[in-house]
Design a protein around this motif. Structure first.
Motif, PDB file in Angstrom:
ATOM      1  N   TRP A  62      38.573  39.375  40.033  1.00 24.35           N
ATOM      2  CA  TRP A  62      39.225  40.214  39.026  1.00 24.35           C
ATOM      3  C   TRP A  62      38.903  39.691  37.625  1.00 24.35           C
ATOM      4  O   TRP A  62      38.701  40.473  36.699  1.00 24.35           O
ATOM      5  CB  TRP A  62      40.746  40.227  39.243  1.00 24.35           C
ATOM      6  N   TYR A  63      38.874  38.388  37.475  1.00 23.66           N
ATOM      7  CA  TYR A  63      38.514  37.783  36.185  1.00 23.66           C
ATOM      8  C   TYR A  63      37.126  38.279  35.766  1.00 23.66           C
ATOM      9  O   TYR A  63      36.920  38.688  34.620  1.00 23.66           O
ATOM     10  CB  TYR A  63      38.522  36.257  36.327  1.00 23.66           C
ATOM     11  N   GLU A  64      36.199  38.225  36.698  1.00 23.58           N
ATOM     12  CA  GLU A  64      34.830  38.625  36.396  1.00 23.58           C
ATOM     13  C   GLU A  64      34.753  40.103  36.039  1.00 23.58           C
ATOM     14  O   GLU A  64      34.125  40.490  35.045  1.00 23.58           O
ATOM     15  CB  GLU A  64      33.908  38.368  37.604  1.00 23.58           C
ATOM     16  N   ILE A  65      35.386  40.935  36.873  1.00 23.25           N
ATOM     17  CA  ILE A  65      35.326  42.375  36.610  1.00 23.25           C
ATOM     18  C   ILE A  65      35.987  42.687  35.274  1.00 23.25           C
ATOM     19  O   ILE A  65      35.458  43.443  34.451  1.00 23.25           O
ATOM     20  CB  ILE A  65      36.020  43.161  37.731  1.00 23.25           C
ATOM     21  N   GLU A  66      37.128  42.086  35.055  1.00 25.37           N
ATOM     22  CA  GLU A  66      37.883  42.386  33.825  1.00 25.37           C
ATOM     23  C   GLU A  66      37.086  41.996  32.595  1.00 25.37           C
ATOM     24  O   GLU A  66      37.039  42.731  31.608  1.00 25.37           O
ATOM     25  CB  GLU A  66      39.238  41.653  33.857  1.00 25.37           C
ATOM     26  N   ARG A  67      36.445  40.822  32.663  1.00 31.11           N
ATOM     27  CA  ARG A  67      35.798  40.370  31.435  1.00 31.11           C
ATOM     28  C   ARG A  67      34.589  41.228  31.062  1.00 31.11           C
ATOM     29  O   ARG A  67      34.268  41.372  29.887  1.00 31.11           O
ATOM     30  CB  ARG A  67      35.415  38.896  31.520  1.00 31.11           C
ATOM     31  N   TRP A  68      33.974  41.839  32.058  1.00 30.88           N
ATOM     32  CA  TRP A  68      32.845  42.703  31.760  1.00 30.88           C
ATOM     33  C   TRP A  68      33.278  44.055  31.230  1.00 30.88           C
ATOM     34  O   TRP A  68      32.507  44.753  30.583  1.00 30.88           O
ATOM     35  CB  TRP A  68      31.960  42.901  33.009  1.00 30.88           C
ATOM     36  N   CYS A  69      34.533  44.419  31.511  1.00 30.36           N
ATOM     37  CA  CYS A  69      34.932  45.740  31.013  1.00 30.36           C
ATOM     38  C   CYS A  69      35.964  45.670  29.894  1.00 30.36           C
ATOM     39  O   CYS A  69      36.511  46.685  29.502  1.00 30.36           O
ATOM     40  CB  CYS A  69      35.414  46.643  32.146  1.00 30.36           C
ATOM     41  N   ARG A  70      36.210  44.473  29.365  1.00 31.66           N
ATOM     42  CA  ARG A  70      37.111  44.436  28.215  1.00 31.66           C
ATOM     43  C   ARG A  70      36.367  44.925  26.985  1.00 31.66           C
ATOM     44  O   ARG A  70      35.317  44.401  26.634  1.00 31.66           O
ATOM     45  CB  ARG A  70      37.685  43.039  27.961  1.00 31.66           C
ATOM     46  N   ARG A  71      36.947  45.908  26.300  1.00 32.42           N
ATOM     47  CA  ARG A  71      36.281  46.513  25.165  1.00 32.42           C
ATOM     48  C   ARG A  71      36.905  46.123  23.849  1.00 32.42           C
ATOM     49  O   ARG A  71      36.301  46.258  22.799  1.00 32.42           O
ATOM     50  CB  ARG A  71      36.328  48.044  25.280  1.00 32.42           C
ATOM     51  N   LYS A  72      38.144  45.647  23.912  1.00 36.16           N
ATOM     52  CA  LYS A  72      38.865  45.355  22.661  1.00 36.16           C
ATOM     53  C   LYS A  72      39.362  43.922  22.693  1.00 36.16           C
ATOM     54  O   LYS A  72      40.010  43.518  23.655  1.00 36.16           O
ATOM     55  CB  LYS A  72      40.107  46.254  22.589  1.00 36.16           C
ATOM     56  N   VAL A  73      39.082  43.176  21.643  1.00 34.14           N
ATOM     57  CA  VAL A  73      39.555  41.799  21.577  1.00 34.14           C
ATOM     58  C   VAL A  73      40.358  41.602  20.295  1.00 34.14           C
ATOM     59  O   VAL A  73      39.933  42.027  19.217  1.00 34.14           O
ATOM     60  CB  VAL A  73      38.372  40.804  21.595  1.00 34.14           C
ATOM     61  N   PHE A  74      41.517  40.956  20.435  1.00 38.65           N
ATOM     62  CA  PHE A  74      42.336  40.624  19.267  1.00 38.65           C
ATOM     63  C   PHE A  74      42.410  39.104  19.147  1.00 38.65           C
ATOM     64  O   PHE A  74      42.791  38.423  20.096  1.00 38.65           O
ATOM     65  CB  PHE A  74      43.752  41.203  19.434  1.00 38.65           C
ATOM     66  N   ILE A  75      42.028  38.584  18.002  1.00 42.58           N
ATOM     67  CA  ILE A  75      42.052  37.136  17.777  1.00 42.58           C
ATOM     68  C   ILE A  75      42.954  36.846  16.592  1.00 42.58           C
ATOM     69  O   ILE A  75      42.577  37.061  15.436  1.00 42.58           O
ATOM     70  CB  ILE A  75      40.621  36.616  17.550  1.00 42.58           C
ATOM     71  N   GLY A  76      44.161  36.358  16.883  1.00 44.25           N
ATOM     72  CA  GLY A  76      45.169  36.188  15.842  1.00 44.25           C
ATOM     73  C   GLY A  76      44.867  35.074  14.853  1.00 44.25           C
ATOM     74  O   GLY A  76      45.416  35.042  13.756  1.00 44.25           O
TER      75      GLY A  76
END
Lengths: 256, 585
Positions: free
Chosen positions: B37-51
């Motif tokens: 799931w980690y692998e699949i999720e990281r390839w399909c994350r489109r939005k990143v928020f870095i506070g």
């Protein structure tokens, strides 16, 4: 019930760094657990003197609190909390904060006596020379500060104020800060022009800002860029002209 | 059996399911379920928020999330808004842009807050991302209209350009004309921060003309009142509009033109701008007032009677930003007219005056708390407060999520009893169980922090100034506030003990700022040595901290968790306490 902190009491004059074993301190403890975790360190209990302070501040008996705070309102209370806070009684370097509460140095004092320099720029200086007392207080963004300069009349005479109401020409109206670059230094700084009223004061502040010793002030010349984009020598023009037309400053090394 | 279940869905199905999960928190939770799931999720994350842009390096983000389309970054600490963070501290975005230019060719959205953005960065954005759609520069600085011209010229499908509260160097007013004639995609344009001669109005008019999807437009102060009607008639679909200057001599034809233009905007829900307001022109708004949900009059120097008249026409108002010219009487009217109010911000018209210049006291806020049961967010500047008022407000508004009170004179006690305001703020944290953000002011002892530590379980951000008596105060907060992410403190007698005793807590927070407190250099060094997951930075513009005894307090301290290690772009006046970094520059 006062909370007991499981912390080592520092022997004067320095904190005994070796006795702080942060590695044995896992996740932060709940209040209840702290008392029982006092094994590593001796307990620090708030002493009788501190209880008095706490009584004054905590209890609702208005007589004791009003006696502590009635004189001068806020100012009286300020003094008390710093003077009597327990940790400042310890025999170690008394932080500058204590003295600076009594400091009445005028914000625009441009005396460049080294000891004044130390006070003005001291690490705990509450009052800095921004012409308005405390730095960053009240917490209003710079561009909001200028609103009160406007005429608070709603009538027809409420002229559209020029964007340069603070007298500094050619800049976005929201700030009295101008950029200053020094030849050879990659990072530009900003300086608040509203607190300066002469070239001498301005130059002194710039020297301090860039860490140039007072020994040889002639090696640097102050230049500025005006609204038309031309670079001029600051000392060639009167102060008012300078202030009204400058966009940014640069310190250059003078040759010869 | 469980292993079979984990692999029973093909990746494509999981990917599809994950695409419905938008929140970062949920996505992070998903990625922890198992390795696949980690692998699949990281390839399909489109939005990143870095506070915090220094909490992680661009390379690390790119390595973990290779297909990002939208990024949000925040740079300087919040106190930078009040000039407490010296210029040159950091927050440069260039390196991020440079790395993302190579790794994310399809990056479409960049949102930045309190970062230094140079023209070079803007030019790099313009030429690197072919599908660039959204640029939001919130409270940023370091760029000029040249950089904006590059964005305008190159970004063919730009949807949003929002420069709110940024500092822009004006070099030329013609950057707006760089938008090609083919650009018709704009949905949102906010240029309210630009100075006088930076905008070519005819270019703006033509741009508005050809962008039928424009929903949000904030003009700058240079745009005069007579021009508003022209713009509005070209964009009657606007939902959110910021006027420029709202002043002119009263002329009947100008007035009726303006009123007519406003009334043609059937979707208009939110208004702002209103520099230099002439009250006689406010009735031009009356036709749209019944629909207004948000009104920002925080630049409008109009008096209470005019404000009352306007606000009484806006029964649907949910959000009001206003100057303290509104006075208690205006707030009482607000309380009776605007029952849907959720957010109120009252700014000081004369923050540095010693005497009050307007009749705005705690009574106004109490009235609003009584009349507006949906109130959630408060920012209130005033000159006096009482515990009784705070208790009343707390009891009336248990749904508060943000409460920021600024009593202008530091350490002002309860004006009725002369007590500290501990009990009042204590009531706020006790009754408002969902409180996420709190700013304190007035005379406060360690007791208020005990209340906060006990009740503030959902508190995420706390701002403290001129408060407390001892380290006990700081200890209460650090040990009690389970959800605390950001803590900013100035001018409080907090020293080493509480900080060192709660060092591990700092790893669970985004950041801690302490200035003009009593934390010693020795304690900072200790923290830096013992806590490798924290960056401990000492800021001192006068001299290196190690030129003084170790027990000497540091001027400013900024501690934040980071997996990137100490940063490389520190200016000479910032010292990292990391052991690996040489203290002396």
């Amino acid at each position: 019930m006062e909370l007991q902190l499981g912390l080592a009491l520092p022997p004067p004059p320095l904190i005994p760094i070796e006795t702080f074993d942060l590695n044995s301190y896992g996740n932060y403890e709940t209040r209840e657990a702290l008392g029982s975790n006092a094994l590593s360190w001796p307990l620090l209990k708030l002493g009788p003197a501190d209880n008095d302070i706490n009584n004054i501040h905590h209890h609702s008996s208005s007589s004791s609190s009003s006696s502590s705070c009635s004189s001068g309102g806020g100012a009286g209370c300020k003094k008390r909390s710093f003077d009597e806070a327990p940790f400042f009684d310890e025999k170690r370097n008394v932080p500058k904060t204590l003295h600076l509460l009594l400091w009445t140095n005028q914000p625009n004092d441009e005396d460049d006596d080294p000891s004044n320099v130390l006070h003005e720029n001291s690490s705990s200086a509450i009052f800095k020379n921004d012409g308005e007392g405390l730095v960053g207080w009240p917490p209003v963004k710079t561009w909001r500060k200028k609103v009160h300069h406007q005429i608070p009349n709603g009538g027809a005479e409420n002229n559209r104020l020029p964007a340069v109401e603070n007298g500094i020409g050619g800049r976005a109206s929201k700030s009295t800060y101008v950029k200053v670059k020094m030849e050879g230094v990659p990072i530009a700084r900003k300086i608040d022009l509203s607190v300066h009223h002469s070239f001498e004061g301005l130059t002194n502040t710039l020297m301090r800002m860039f860490g140039i010793s007072d020994g040889n002030p002639k090696i640097f010349k102050l230049t500025y860029q005006d609204r038309e984009g031309d670079w001029l020598l600051a000392e060639d023009v009167p102060w008012r002209t300078f202030i009204c037309s400058l966009k940014c400053l640069k310190l250059i090394r003078s040759r010869g | 059996m469980q292993k079979e279940m984990a692999y029973s869905f093909p990746d494509e199905v999981l990917k599809h399911v994950f695409s419905f999960i938008q929140s970062d928190k949920d996505r992070n939770a998903v990625s922890l379920v198992c390795k696949s799931w980690y692998e699949i999720e990281r390839w399909c994350r489109r939005k990143v928020f870095i506070g915090n842009c220094y909490a992680v390096s661009p390379r690390m983000v790119i390595r973990r999330f290779p297909e990002v389309r939208s990024i949000e970054l925040k740079g300087k600490p919040h106190f930078a808004d009040f000039n407490l963070v010296p210029d040159g501290w950091g927050g440069y975005v260039l390196q991020w842009i440079a790395e993302m230019a190579g790794a994310y060719p399809w990056l479409g959205e960049i949102r930045l807050k309190r970062m230094v953005v140079t023209d070079e960065s803007l030019e790099l954005i313009a030429k690197s991302f072919k599908n660039f759609k959204v640029l939001v520069l919130f409270s940023c600085e370091g760029f000029s209209t040249d950089g904006l011209a590059a964005i305008a010229a190159s970004c063919k499908n730009l949807r949003e350009l929002d420069l709110r509260e940024s500092e822009v160097d004006d070099l030329s007013g013609h950057w707006l004309a760089q938008f090609p004639e083919t650009c018709t995609s704009l949905v949102s344009l906010n240029i309210s921060c630009l100075g006088s001669d930076e905008v070519s109005f005819s270019a703006l008019e033509r741009l508005v003309d050809r962008c039928p999807n424009l929903r949000s437009l904030q003009l700058n102060r240079a745009v005069t009142l007579d021009k508003i009607a022209n713009i509005l008639r070209r964009a009657p679909q606007l939902v959110d509009f910021g006027t420029g200057n709202y002043a002119a001599e009263l002329q009947p034809d100008v007035f009726s033109n303006l009123a007519g233009a406003f009334s043609s905007c059937k979707e208009l829900k939110s208004l702002s701008g209103f520099w230099d307001v002439v009250p006689a022109y406010l009735p031009a708004l009356y036709s749209i007032c019944p629909r207004l949900t948000s009104l920002n009059l925080s630049y409008a120097t109009i008096q209470s009677p005019d404000l009352i008249k306007l606000v009484s026409h806006c029964p649907r108002l949910q959000r009001l930003l206003v100057l303290d010219y509104v006075e208690d009487s205006g707030l009482e009217e607000l309380a009776s007219s605007c029952k849907d109010l959720q957010e109120l911000r009252v700014f000081p018209s004369d923050p540095f005056g010693v005497e009050p210049n307007v009749s705005l006291t705690e009574q106004g806020l109490v009235a609003v708390s009584l009349g507006c049961p949906k109130l959630q967010s408060v920012l209130y500047f005033c000159r006096r407060m009482s515990n009784a008022a705070l208790v009343t407000i707390a009891q009336n508004c248990p749904n508060l999520t943000r409460f920021r009170l600024c009593i202008i004179e530091p350490k002002t006690p309860d004006y009725l009893t002369l007590d500290p305001l501990d009990a009042g703020f204590g009531a706020i944290v006790e009754h408002c169980k969902d409180l996420r953000r709190l700013s304190l002011s007035g005379l406060l002892t360690d007791h208020v922090f005990e209340y906060i530590g006990t009740y503030g379980k959902k508190l995420e951000m706390l701002s403290v100034a001129f408060a407390g008596d001892s380290d006990l105060g700081l200890h209460h907060v650090l040990s009690g506030c389970e959800s605390l992410r950001k803590l900013e403190i100035r001018d409080c007698p907090f020293g080493d003990k509480a900080l060192l005793a709660n060092a591990a807590k700092l790893e669970t927070m985004r950041s801690l700022w302490m200035s003009s407190c009593a934390v010693s250099f020795g304690a900072c060094k200790l923290l830096g040595q013992k806590m490798p997951k924290l960056n401990v930075e000492v800021i001192d513009e006068t001299e290196p901290p190690d030129s003084r005894p170790e027990s000497y307090p540091v001027d400013k301290l900024y501690i934040y968790k980071s997996v990137a290690g100490p940063r490389f772009d520190m200016p000479p006046f910032v010292w990292s306490m990391d052991e690996a970094v040489k203290i002396l520059h």
